[in-house]
Enzyme design. Structure first.
Site, short mmCIF file in Angstrom:
data_model
loop_
_atom_site.label_atom_id
_atom_site.label_comp_id
_atom_site.label_asym_id
_atom_site.label_seq_id
_atom_site.Cartn_x
_atom_site.Cartn_y
_atom_site.Cartn_z
CD1 TRP A 1 -0.11 -1.55 3.09
CD2 TRP A 1 0.66 0.55 3.27
NE1 TRP A 1 0.72 -1.49 4.19
CE2 TRP A 1 1.20 -0.22 4.32
CE3 TRP A 1 1.00 1.91 3.19
CZ2 TRP A 1 2.07 0.31 5.29
CZ3 TRP A 1 1.87 2.44 4.14
CH2 TRP A 1 2.40 1.64 5.16
CG ASN A 2 5.14 1.28 0.66
OD1 ASN A 2 4.79 0.58 -0.30
ND2 ASN A 2 6.35 1.25 1.16
CE LYS B 1 -3.51 -9.33 -2.42
NZ LYS B 1 -3.74 -8.24 -1.43
N GLY C 1 6.66 -6.36 -0.19
CA GLY C 1 5.92 -6.33 1.08
C GLY C 1 6.84 -6.76 2.21
CB SER C 2 6.06 -7.88 5.60
OG SER C 2 5.20 -8.96 5.30
CD GLU D 1 12.69 -5.07 -4.90
OE1 GLU D 1 13.37 -4.80 -3.89
OE2 GLU D 1 13.13 -5.05 -6.04
CG LEU D 2 11.27 -9.69 0.82
CD1 LEU D 2 11.76 -11.01 1.35
CD2 LEU D 2 9.78 -9.76 0.50
CB CYS E 1 10.90 -0.91 1.78
SG CYS E 1 10.83 -0.59 0.03
CD GLU F 1 10.82 -2.13 6.90
OE1 GLU F 1 10.23 -3.23 6.98
OE2 GLU F 1 11.13 -1.61 5.83
P1 ADP Z 1 2.67 -4.56 4.59
O1 ADP Z 1 3.13 -4.72 6.00
O2 ADP Z 1 3.45 -3.64 3.76
O3 ADP Z 1 1.19 -4.43 4.44
P2 ADP Z 1 2.39 -7.27 3.73
O4 ADP Z 1 3.50 -8.19 3.40
O5 ADP Z 1 1.48 -7.64 4.85
O6 ADP Z 1 3.10 -5.90 3.94
O7 ADP Z 1 1.47 -6.99 2.47
C1 ADP Z 1 1.95 -6.80 1.17
C2 ADP Z 1 1.01 -7.47 0.21
O8 ADP Z 1 0.98 -8.86 0.48
C3 ADP Z 1 -0.44 -6.99 0.29
O9 ADP Z 1 -1.00 -6.99 -1.02
C4 ADP Z 1 -1.09 -8.06 1.13
O10 ADP Z 1 -2.47 -8.20 0.89
C5 ADP Z 1 -0.36 -9.29 0.65
N1 ADP Z 1 -0.36 -10.44 1.57
C6 ADP Z 1 -0.41 -10.42 2.92
N2 ADP Z 1 -0.36 -11.67 3.40
C7 ADP Z 1 -0.27 -12.52 2.33
C8 ADP Z 1 -0.17 -13.94 2.15
N3 ADP Z 1 -0.16 -14.79 3.19
N4 ADP Z 1 -0.10 -14.42 0.89
C9 ADP Z 1 -0.11 -13.59 -0.16
N5 ADP Z 1 -0.19 -12.26 -0.07
C10 ADP Z 1 -0.26 -11.71 1.15
#
Ligand code: ADP
Length: 478
Positions: free
Chosen positions: A149-150, A173, A227-228, A249-250, A283, A380
């Site tokens: 979302w950032n 997605k 994402g995370s 990209e974590l 990030c 972080e």
């Molecule tokens: P943030 O902390 O930046 O929201 P996330 O890793 O939770 O990071 O989310 C990044 C993306 O990954 C979002 O689109 C979220 O919906 C998706 N996401 C979260 N959990 C899962 C999962 N178990 N499998 C696939 N996608 C996921």
């Protein structure tokens, strides 16, 4: 602002979905749209659509694909203001930053539309007189992109831009926090002439279930995720079953090192840009300010003066520098880290607590006397908080900087050219800002070492992530 597009986009059709989910404005909690809530069944339909569209799209010349992508780029830029307003409404960042992201996001489409025309292979000097050898580049196939979302636009375009330019089709997605920018991008792609099924957007709240389908389906040949680290590791494991190509990209834990021989003005300006952009929610945000003892007090004082003067409020107010954080969880996390540091002896030169602009606001903060024993050293922060750690020697700074499982961004300030080379080479990070707080651009390779990820986005490396190499060996040559 646009009337937001709220239906998902699969195979060129807008789909209302079995249920809807609410998207809220983080500045005030107001619901701004109800978006299609899709699940595993529709995710399979999206992969079906991407499969159907792949042969014709990949058979186009790179130049023909480029022409369509250039129209998409132009439409995004023409709609900058509306897209920026939409982004500020669903994500919270100040409007001027949102405008910047629209331009940055579009740039990935433009650059890869140009670059894909130059995805050369090689002719290889033969090892046998009867053989001739060459390698060619071909699209990977169906790709999946899971985005955060950032940066609701740029994190999509830097995956979809190279994928489409290379001749791949994509299922995206987007984050459930910011689906509206993704859908607006898809609407503009449709108008630009991107054929049905080439770009599909699956919006939904059950990210784990959607992600599982994307990882398990053998037709999907590549997953690109931002994402995370936690979720990245899940996806890495899930993709093992079908041995997908992966870009991850974590998370990061960026050091921002200020040496005694730094230009103080430049270091403060760089710290402000790197740390507080997007309210600290990038990030590559400076996460640990490592400051040499001779310049520590002066740097802390100057930084706190600037940070204390930041205007905090809704991103739609033109004066705002720091907007809201994305959700309650984010504010709780930042508050916990700050309180933990304060309890262990750190001091807030400015800020240090929530802000009364609203439930999701945190006051821009500068903490001094922070030590590596505090949790804030290893986590972080993802909020507008700069913790200042003190060091004495260059070797100590490098050891502190590298003392993390992460390796995404790093920064340092020094006016000594020898030190710049030494430290630049010693840092175990994918990106190093040397006397520079902002380095992201479509023309340079963005990505991390160690647990910060795999692969690169942007630059020619970013295109090769969506291309397979094929070796052709012609035999029987007389
Ligand atoms: P943030 O902390 O930046 O929201 P996330 O890793 O939770 O990071 O989310 C990044 C993306 O990954 C979002 O689109 C979220 O919906 C998706 N996401 C979260 N959990 C899962 C999962 N178990 N499998 C696939 N996608 C996921």
């Amino acid at each position: 602002m646009f009337d937001p597009v709220t239906d998902a986009f699969i195979g060129g059709h807008w789909m209302s979905g079995p249920t809807r989910f609410a998207v809220t404005n983080p500045a005030n909690g107001v619901v701004i749209a109800e978006v299609a809530n899709l699940g595993p069944v529709q995710t399979v339909e999206a992969i079906d659509a991407a499969e159907k569209a792949l042969p014709a799209w990949s058979a186009l010349t790179a130049k023909a694909r480029s022409a369509i992508l250039m129209r998409w780029n132009a439409l995004i830029l023409e709609n900058t203001e509306a897209l920026a307003e939409l982004m500020t409404a669903e994500q919270g960042k100040p409007l001027h930053e949102a405008r910047g992201e629209v331009a940055y996001g579009a740039a990935f489409i433009e650059w890869f539309a140009e670059e894909a025309k130059r995805s050369y292979g090689h002719t290889i000097p033969t090892t046998a007189s009867s053989k001739r050898m060459m390698s060619i580049k071909q699209p990977v196939g169906i790709c999946a992109a899971i985005t955060p979302w950032n940066f609701p636009i740029a994190m999509i375009t830097r995956k979809v831009g190279p994928a489409l330019a290379a001749g791949c089709t994509v299922v995206v997605k987007p984050s459930e926090e910011t689906p509206l920018c993704a859908l607006a991008l898809a609407r503009l792609a449709e108008i630009a002439g991107v054929p049905a099924g080439v770009l599909n957007i699956v919006t939904g709240t059950d990210a784990a279930a959607i992600g599982q389908v994307l990882c398990d389906d053998p037709r999907v040949r590549k997953l690109s995720f931002t994402g995370s680290t936690e979720v990245g590791k899940i996806l890495y494991r899930q993709c093992a079953g079908t041995v997908k190509k992966l870009s991850l990209e974590l998370g990061g834990n960026a050091p921002f090192i200020v040496f005694d021989d730094a230009d103080l003005d430049a270091a403060v300006a760089g710290a402000l840009a790197s740390k507080y952009r997007n309210a600290g929610q990038t990030c590559v945000c400076a996460n640990r300010m490592l400051v040499q003892s001779g310049i520590y007090d002066a740097f802390a004082e100057r930084l706190a003066q600037e940070v204390g003067a930041f205007a905090v409020g809704s991103g739609s107010d033109p004066d705002t520098v720091i907007g809201p954080l994305i959700n309650d969880e984010a504010v709780n996390k930042v508050e916990g880290l700050v309180n933990g540091a304060l309890e262990m002896g750190a001091k807030a030169l400015t800020g240090g607590a929530r802000h009364d602009a609203g439930a999701q606001f945190f006051t821009p903060t500068v903490l001094i006397d922070v030590t590596p024993q505090m949790e804030i050293f290893s986590q972080e922060i993802f909020g507008p908080v700069a913790p200042l750690f003190r060091f004495e020697t260059e070797a100590e700074a490098i050891a502190l900087a590298n003392g993390t499982p992460y390796g995404l961004a790093s920064y340092f300030y020094s006016q000594n050219v020898n030190r710049c080379w030494r430290v630049g080479e010693a840092l175990e990070f994918g990106m190093v800002g040397i006397n520079e707080g902002l380095f992201s651009t479509e023309v340079a390779p963005f990505g991390g070492w160690k647990e910060s990820g795999l692969g690169r986005e942007g630059a020619s490396e970013g295109l090769s992530e969506y291309l397979e190499t094929k070796y052709l060996c012609f035999g029987g040559v007389q």
